[in-house]
Write a protein that holds these residues in place. Structure first.
Motif, PDB file in Angstrom:
ATOM      1  N   ALA A 114      34.159  36.298  38.736  1.00  0.00           N
ATOM      2  CA  ALA A 114      35.615  36.477  38.629  1.00  0.00           C
ATOM      3  C   ALA A 114      36.285  36.382  39.994  1.00  0.00           C
ATOM      4  O   ALA A 114      37.319  35.715  40.149  1.00  0.00           O
ATOM      5  CB  ALA A 114      35.929  37.823  37.976  1.00  0.00           C
ATOM      6  N   PHE A 115      35.708  37.017  41.015  1.00  0.00           N
ATOM      7  CA  PHE A 115      36.301  36.980  42.347  1.00  0.00           C
ATOM      8  C   PHE A 115      36.103  35.623  43.012  1.00  0.00           C
ATOM      9  O   PHE A 115      36.968  35.176  43.783  1.00  0.00           O
ATOM     10  CB  PHE A 115      35.718  38.088  43.218  1.00  0.00           C
ATOM     11  CG  PHE A 115      36.324  39.448  42.968  1.00  0.00           C
ATOM     12  CD1 PHE A 115      37.498  39.592  42.245  1.00  0.00           C
ATOM     13  CD2 PHE A 115      35.716  40.596  43.456  1.00  0.00           C
ATOM     14  CE1 PHE A 115      38.071  40.828  42.007  1.00  0.00           C
ATOM     15  CE2 PHE A 115      36.276  41.848  43.234  1.00  0.00           C
ATOM     16  CZ  PHE A 115      37.454  41.966  42.500  1.00  0.00           C
ATOM     17  N   VAL A 116      34.979  34.971  42.757  1.00  0.00           N
ATOM     18  CA  VAL A 116      34.789  33.614  43.285  1.00  0.00           C
ATOM     19  C   VAL A 116      35.829  32.677  42.679  1.00  0.00           C
ATOM     20  O   VAL A 116      36.442  31.860  43.378  1.00  0.00           O
ATOM     21  CB  VAL A 116      33.360  33.103  43.019  1.00  0.00           C
ATOM     22  CG1 VAL A 116      33.246  31.618  43.371  1.00  0.00           C
ATOM     23  CG2 VAL A 116      32.339  33.896  43.837  1.00  0.00           C
ATOM     24  N   ALA A 117      36.044  32.799  41.366  1.00  0.00           N
ATOM     25  CA  ALA A 117      37.029  31.936  40.698  1.00  0.00           C
ATOM     26  C   ALA A 117      38.435  32.209  41.227  1.00  0.00           C
ATOM     27  O   ALA A 117      39.214  31.278  41.465  1.00  0.00           O
ATOM     28  CB  ALA A 117      36.972  32.160  39.191  1.00  0.00           C
ATOM     29  N   TRP A 118      38.782  33.504  41.400  1.00  0.00           N
ATOM     30  CA  TRP A 118      40.104  33.847  41.942  1.00  0.00           C
ATOM     31  C   TRP A 118      40.265  33.252  43.331  1.00  0.00           C
ATOM     32  O   TRP A 118      41.287  32.632  43.650  1.00  0.00           O
ATOM     33  CB  TRP A 118      40.262  35.365  41.991  1.00  0.00           C
ATOM     34  CG  TRP A 118      41.612  35.833  42.445  1.00  0.00           C
ATOM     35  CD1 TRP A 118      42.691  36.125  41.667  1.00  0.00           C
ATOM     36  CD2 TRP A 118      42.037  36.035  43.810  1.00  0.00           C
ATOM     37  NE1 TRP A 118      43.762  36.508  42.445  1.00  0.00           N
ATOM     38  CE2 TRP A 118      43.386  36.457  43.770  1.00  0.00           C
ATOM     39  CE3 TRP A 118      41.414  35.901  45.040  1.00  0.00           C
ATOM     40  CZ2 TRP A 118      44.112  36.749  44.918  1.00  0.00           C
ATOM     41  CZ3 TRP A 118      42.138  36.187  46.200  1.00  0.00           C
ATOM     42  CH2 TRP A 118      43.468  36.613  46.132  1.00  0.00           C
ATOM     43  N   GLY A 127      42.995  42.244  40.637  1.00  0.00           N
ATOM     44  CA  GLY A 127      42.823  43.686  40.569  1.00  0.00           C
ATOM     45  C   GLY A 127      42.730  44.329  41.944  1.00  0.00           C
ATOM     46  O   GLY A 127      42.646  45.555  42.052  1.00  0.00           O
ATOM     47  N   VAL A 128      42.748  43.500  42.989  1.00  0.00           N
ATOM     48  CA  VAL A 128      42.764  43.996  44.368  1.00  0.00           C
ATOM     49  C   VAL A 128      44.221  44.007  44.821  1.00  0.00           C
ATOM     50  O   VAL A 128      44.852  42.950  44.916  1.00  0.00           O
ATOM     51  CB  VAL A 128      41.904  43.113  45.288  1.00  0.00           C
ATOM     52  CG1 VAL A 128      41.959  43.617  46.726  1.00  0.00           C
ATOM     53  CG2 VAL A 128      40.462  43.071  44.787  1.00  0.00           C
ATOM     54  N   LYS A 129      44.755  45.181  45.092  1.00  0.00           N
ATOM     55  CA  LYS A 129      46.188  45.354  45.312  1.00  0.00           C
ATOM     56  C   LYS A 129      46.740  44.426  46.377  1.00  0.00           C
ATOM     57  O   LYS A 129      47.735  43.720  46.155  1.00  0.00           O
ATOM     58  CB  LYS A 129      46.469  46.810  45.680  1.00  0.00           C
ATOM     59  CG  LYS A 129      47.951  47.124  45.857  1.00  0.00           C
ATOM     60  CD  LYS A 129      48.153  48.596  46.168  1.00  0.00           C
ATOM     61  CE  LYS A 129      49.623  48.918  46.379  1.00  0.00           C
ATOM     62  NZ  LYS A 129      49.835  50.363  46.684  1.00  0.00           N
ATOM     63  N   ASP A 155      25.334  31.801  38.345  1.00  0.00           N
ATOM     64  CA  ASP A 155      26.045  32.958  37.798  1.00  0.00           C
ATOM     65  C   ASP A 155      27.336  33.280  38.548  1.00  0.00           C
ATOM     66  O   ASP A 155      28.118  34.111  38.096  1.00  0.00           O
ATOM     67  CB  ASP A 155      25.132  34.181  37.805  1.00  0.00           C
ATOM     68  CG  ASP A 155      24.216  34.216  36.588  1.00  0.00           C
ATOM     69  OD1 ASP A 155      24.550  33.590  35.574  1.00  0.00           O
ATOM     70  OD2 ASP A 155      23.172  34.878  36.660  1.00  0.00           O
ATOM     71  N   LEU A 156      27.548  32.633  39.698  1.00  0.00           N
ATOM     72  CA  LEU A 156      28.784  32.836  40.456  1.00  0.00           C
ATOM     73  C   LEU A 156      29.764  31.674  40.308  1.00  0.00           C
ATOM     74  O   LEU A 156      30.961  31.842  40.567  1.00  0.00           O
ATOM     75  CB  LEU A 156      28.459  33.028  41.942  1.00  0.00           C
ATOM     76  CG  LEU A 156      27.724  34.312  42.320  1.00  0.00           C
ATOM     77  CD1 LEU A 156      27.312  34.259  43.795  1.00  0.00           C
ATOM     78  CD2 LEU A 156      28.599  35.538  42.062  1.00  0.00           C
ATOM     79  N   ALA A 157      29.281  30.514  39.925  1.00  0.00           N
ATOM     80  CA  ALA A 157      30.129  29.317  39.871  1.00  0.00           C
ATOM     81  C   ALA A 157      31.214  29.481  38.812  1.00  0.00           C
ATOM     82  O   ALA A 157      30.924  29.821  37.656  1.00  0.00           O
ATOM     83  CB  ALA A 157      29.272  28.089  39.569  1.00  0.00           C
TER      84      ALA A 157
END
Length: 419
Positions: free
Chosen positions: A37-41, A86-88, A311-313
């Protein structure tokens, strides 16, 4: 005898100085492990930040303002569709940039404007937005939640001080997995020739046109898949490099075998049976592209570093995730249900699925849904809508408007009106 400790101290200082010259991984036990999710963001934000930082590259164009406006609209649409991290601080950064781009957009002429702003004025407006990549990198470098994922995102520049990673994945492996997942998914979802609706007499007149369009589009779609694969670096994992090489060779063979003169095809020049035969052959050629043997998830599972990268892609699905059907779209109730007669006065909202004739103010239309696409026919005119959209048909002094509210694989809710 006392020179030995001094020499040792000097050597130690030299060693320490040498270590400080090379940026070491940031070792912080509170860093969050990387996630898809964070890699995609990160990947999505970096891609759009790069677009913003390249706005000035259009300065030499006579349509500078229009090109900047187009790019700004694209970034704003992407940010609007972006799921918050979700990171302010990170989400605030995106919101602030979107507001700045919105102000820039408001000061640029729209695409219909006959005159362009002077280039110097456009550049001054763009400069107010500022260079974004350094700002984003500084923000992420301070974020324990994001920095490991950002550092691995293929579309982002590596951080100057790399974080210590709890995974054996690398940026190159994540990029490799992401590209291979996207390519194999694109191959699997390439359009099929023809459609069962074309067997219905009300749609049959369009079969030649549909087959010609298929033969014209498939070669370029296949060709567009080769460049990302060709640009990938080697992984040094023999099985993975062989898979990518075989897939690339298959795409190139397929492109060579597909009709090279397809864009010149005309449904009036080629007999229908010949078009059908050519389309069937093209479909078989495309189906043979994916290499035989283990599939991509199975290949990744056998190599730990590649499994971590997979699993990160962003465009891959977790290797061990159970196979499940995508969530079904619920079709809302249509105001007039399936009462087609409600459309005769020019205004209605109906649900459609199988081919049905709809009469609107004396004009007859046939509409149906196939594989999530709404087909609408009026006389010799055909419009297809995949997802929400609008089709307009001129009928004498009036225009009949079909608006797709929502679709599933086999049904849709349509709003009909006249203007």
């Amino acid at each position: 005898m006392r020179t030995r400790p001094a020499a040792a101290l000097i050597a130690g200082l030299v060693l320490l100085a040498g270590c400080s010259a090379t940026e070491q991984p940031r070792r912080d036990p509170q860093d969050r492990p990387p996630s898809r999710a964070f890699v995609a963001w990160s990947d999505a934000v970096c891609a759009n930040v790069n677009v913003v930082d390249e706005l000035r590259s259009h300065a030499g164009s006579s349509y500078y303002a229009t090109q900047v406006a187009t790019q700004v609209n694209s970034v704003l649409a992407a940010f609007d569709a972006l799921e918050p991290s979700g990171v302010k601080q990170a989400d605030a950064y995106v919101s602030d940039l979107a507001r700045a781009l919105g102000k820039l957009k408001d000061q640029l002429p729209d695409s219909e404007a006959p005159e362009q702003l002077p280039a110097a004025r456009v550049t001054a407006l763009v400069e107010r937005v500022g260079r974004q990549q350094p700002k984003l990198a500084r923000l992420v470098a301070r974020s324990r939640a994001l920095r490991t994922s950002y550092h691995l995102a293929p579309g982002c520049r590596p951080l100057k001080r790399p974080p210590a990673l709890s995974t054996s994945a690398t940026r190159d492996l994540v990029r490799w997995a992401d590209t291979l997942c996207a390519t194999t998914e694109s191959i699997a979802t390439l359009p099929e020739p023809g459609d069962d609706l074309l067997k219905d007499p009300r749609f049959a007149q369009f079969e030649s046109m549909e087959l010609s369009n298929y033969l014209s589009s498939v070669p370029s779609e296949v060709e567009s898949l080769t460049e990302p694969l060709a640009d990938l670096p080697r992984t040094r994992i023999a099985e993975a490099d062989a898979y990518r090489s075989n897939l690339l060779s298959g795409l190139r063979r397929a492109r060579a075998r597909l009709p090279r003169d397809a864009p010149m095809l005309s449904s009036f020049d080629v007999p229908l049976e010949q078009l059908r035969a050519q389309a069937r052959q093209a479909a078989r050629t495309v189906a043979a592209v994916v290499p035989a043997g283990p599939n991509l998830p199975g290949l990744a599972r056998r190599h730990p570093a590649l499994a971590d990268a997979y699993d990160l892609a962003p465009r891959c699905e977790s290797i061990d995730a159970p196979l499940s059907a995508p969530p079904a779209t619920t079709l809302p109730s249509a105001r007039d249900g399936r009462k087609i007669a409600a459309c005769q006065d020019g205004t209605c909202q109906i649900a459609v699925s199988a081919p049905v004739d709809v009469t609107v103010r004396g004009s007859r239309f046939t509409t149906a849904v196939s594989d999530g696409t709404v087909w609408i026919v009026n006389g010799s005119g055909l419009i297809r809508l995949s997802g929400p959209g609008t089709a307009r048909f001129g009928t004498g002094e009036e225009t009949v408007v079909f608006s797709v509210k929502v679709t599933t694989g086999t049904a849709a809710v349509l709003d009909l009106s006249t203007t």
